[in-house]
Design an enzyme around this catalytic site. Structure first.
Site, PDB file in Angstrom:
ATOM      1  N   ASP A 169       2.384  39.383  36.441  1.00  0.00           N
ATOM      2  CA  ASP A 169       3.417  38.716  35.631  1.00  0.00           C
ATOM      3  C   ASP A 169       4.762  39.022  36.288  1.00  0.00           C
ATOM      4  OD1 ASP A 169       1.468  37.986  33.919  1.00  0.00           O
ATOM      5  OD2 ASP A 169       2.122  39.187  32.218  1.00  0.00           O
ATOM      6  N   ASP A 201       1.544  33.580  38.556  1.00  0.00           N
ATOM      7  CA  ASP A 201       1.744  33.568  37.097  1.00  0.00           C
ATOM      8  C   ASP A 201       2.208  32.178  36.638  1.00  0.00           C
ATOM      9  OD1 ASP A 201       2.613  34.070  34.501  1.00  0.00           O
ATOM     10  OD2 ASP A 201       4.270  35.388  35.091  1.00  0.00           O
ATOM     11  N   VAL A 369      15.282  37.050  26.468  1.00  0.00           N
ATOM     12  CA  VAL A 369      14.968  36.232  27.646  1.00  0.00           C
ATOM     13  C   VAL A 369      13.534  36.540  28.033  1.00  0.00           C
ATOM     14  CG1 VAL A 369      17.333  36.098  28.559  1.00  0.00           C
ATOM     15  CG2 VAL A 369      15.830  37.953  29.299  1.00  0.00           C
ATOM     16  N   GLY A 371      10.092  37.200  30.267  1.00  0.00           N
ATOM     17  CA  GLY A 371       9.767  38.055  31.410  1.00  0.00           C
ATOM     18  C   GLY A 371       9.022  37.289  32.487  1.00  0.00           C
ATOM     19  N   HIS A 372       8.916  35.966  32.311  1.00  0.00           N
ATOM     20  CA  HIS A 372       8.121  35.166  33.253  1.00  0.00           C
ATOM     21  C   HIS A 372       8.983  34.148  33.992  1.00  0.00           C
ATOM     22  CE1 HIS A 372       4.291  36.666  31.612  1.00  0.00           C
ATOM     23  NE2 HIS A 372       4.953  36.713  30.475  1.00  0.00           N
TER      24      HIS A 372
END
Length: 560
Positions: A169, A201, A369, A371-372
């Site tokens: 991720d 991811d 926000v 994380g990806h």
């Protein structure tokens, strides 16, 4: 390419076998196999869907790995989130192999293994970013990335067939709260060497643009703290998002507030992160929950779990007035610092409504926000690595499809992009990348201490009981003669309230008596048959009367 005396073999075919993490968000686990060497990347769990009544966790089916246990060289973990480490305590007793990961990741795994008494029997090794480990014929290099938990890594897997890069991720954050930015230079160097396949991811592949930096959330918090100087602030966020907690603590310290950390997972993760130096808490800022009474409300901040509306998490208990130490007061400011995971929207709305009824002000704009990586970041990774094949991972089918579109947009030929399903055996070499076989895969349900003992049939019964209720018919027959000595007594649970439906129960009793008499007249002495006849006749009657199908359980007792 020569690598520690190992030469790339253009004929070599490596197998990639995803056992989870596709078709859903969560339960990430993928095996890489070459001859008699297997490495496993990640070993995560998924959370149960609404129809999995009473199920606590869902873990992957690792039958294939158990059958090949002697080939397994180790588990290589990209980062410390539950959907990447959560199944380890359940799978390590079946497959005892060493576990490799970065410092924070291994520390979080240790917490889990301690709970399950597996610390002694499991070998763990901490790997730094930039370091490599050799496992059989594979060499795995850990590369620094950014994510919503510190110490996340991408893995460059050097195989006899070429380099396979697994991003884990990730997002690209040029201004992370803690540590360095993602090592884009290393991605570019690997791209120059030649990358056979990229497993990237896909969680945010449907979102255009770039994911904002974690630092932007810190500015929002500062603004909220400045605007609500005379109110108590409660922030709900993911326990694992150490950088988010750091920014909340920074704002609290700046505005002279004391901080309470509430919720078991939050206390665990923050404790571990602070011991390892991943979070810096100014002295005297953190106080125990019992000390809250000693400070005025406007001088406190509570950081809590429950941002996903989970019923037993701290915030949900506060909202429902069942938290032992904290109750919501009118004027409290509650910040949701997360977005609902797909499927949790209803639960989150319920908690927000409960908080609002109690007079709290709820804030959820700009306080989170992802994380990806969004589309532009994914394209950048493709451009740097220029892989021959693209194998999108981590996401539901729509996310994988979106990433397929991005890979095509940056020039990867359509025929070189493969959408895998859990259980597929993908054989990859320089010349081809295709599904050649399928192995057993799927979900194992964990209920309490029972792993895998609740299957589809038990779940179906639970759904049936939840939707239609149960009727138990108890009667006593005399041994040998099968005369009806007592009963039938009818007990109903979750079907109708018996006291208000005495007529219906009386009619049902008559139906059962007739069915038993009928059996005795026809000299039916097999109890299995008698039970079936009772069940069928009662079921027909209730369907005609009520248009409902409860579960019917006849119990026959015998007296000599």
């Amino acid at each position: 390419m020569k690598q520690q005396g190992k030469k790339q073999n253009t004929e070599a075919k490596v197998k990639i076998i995803p056992l989870g993490g596709l078709e859903q968000i969560g339960m990430n686990i993928t095996a890489f196999e070459y001859e008699d060497n297997i490495i496993i990347v990640d070993c995560g769990l998924a959370f149960p869907s609404d129809d999995m009544l009473g199920i606590d966790l869902v873990i992957p089916d690792v039958t294939y790995l158990k059958q090949n246990a002697d080939k397994i060289k180790g588990f290589v973990i990209t980062h410390g989130h539950e959907d990447h480490i959560g199944a380890l305590p359940y799978i390590l007793p079946q497959i005892n192999a060493p576990v490799y990961g970065t410092k924070l990741t291994i520390a979080l795994i240790d917490n889990k293994l301690k709970e399950h008494n597996l610390l002694r029997s499991t070998k763990r090794k901490v790997v730094k970013h930039g370091q490599s480990i050799n496992l059989g014929c594979f060499r795995i290099e850990f590369i620094k990335t950014n994510h919503s938990i510190a110490d996340a890594s991408a893995l460059a897997i050097f195989t006899p067939a070429g380099i396979i890069l697994h991003t884990g991720d990730f997002k690209i954050d040029y201004t992370p709260v803690f540590g360095d930015s993602i090592d884009l230079q290393r991605f570019a160097e690997l791209g120059k060497k030649g990358v056979l396949a990229l497993m990237c991811d896909s969680t945010n592949a449907i979102r255009p643009g770039f994911t904002a930096s974690e630092k932007t959330v810190g500015k929002t918090f500062d603004g909220i703290f400045a605007d609500h100087k005379n109110k108590r602030i409660i922030v709900a966020t993911f326990a694992s998002n150490v950088d988010r907690v750091q920014q909340i603590i920074n704002s609290a310290y700046k505005y002279g507030r004391k901080v309470v950390v509430e919720g078991r997972s939050m206390v665990n993760v923050i404790g571990t992160a602070s011991e390892l130096g991943y979070i810096k808490i100014p002295e005297g800022t953190l106080i125990d929950i019992d000390q809250l009474k000693s400070y005025p409300d406007e001088k406190t901040v509570i950081i809590s779990t429950g941002s996903q509306g989970e019923a037993m998490a701290a915030l949900s208990r506060m909202a429902a007035s069942i938290h032992k130490k904290i109750s919501i007061k009118p004027g409290d400011v509650v910040i949701f610092s997360s977005t609902p995971i797909p499927g949790n929207e209803k639960a989150v709305s319920k908690v927000i409504n409960e908080l609002s009824i109690k007079g709290a002000e709820v804030i959820f704009q700009d306080t989170h926000v992802s994380g990806h990586a969004c589309q532009e970041e994914i394209k950048l990774i493709y451009s740097l690595l220029r892989p021959r094949y693209a194998l999108p991972v981590h996401g539901e089918y729509r996310h994988l499809m979106a990433q397929k579109g991005l890979a095509e947009a940056v020039g990867i030929p359509k025929e070189n992009i493969l959408l895998m399903s859990s259980g597929d055996v993908v054989e990859i070499c320089n010349e081809s990348c295709k599904v050649v076989d399928h192995v057993q895969s799927g979900a194992i349900l964990v209920d309490g201490l029972g792993v895998g003992d609740v299957g589809n049939i038990v779940l179906r019964d639970r759904q049936n009981l939840a939707q239609n209720g149960i009727i138990i018919v108890v009667l006593t027959l005399e041994k040998y003669s099968n005369q009806l000595l007592a009963g039938p007594d009818i007990v109903s649970r979750g079907f109708v309230y018996v006291r208000e439906s005495e007529d219906l129960m009386e009619q049902a009793r008559k139906i059962v008596v007739e069915a038993v008499d009928d059996c005795l007249e026809r000299h039916v002495s097999d109890w299995g048959k008698i039970k079936n006849i009772i069940r069928d006749s009662l079921s027909d009657f209730l369907w005609k009367k009520m248009k409902r199908n409860p579960m019917i359980l006849p119990i026959i007792m015998e007296v000599e």
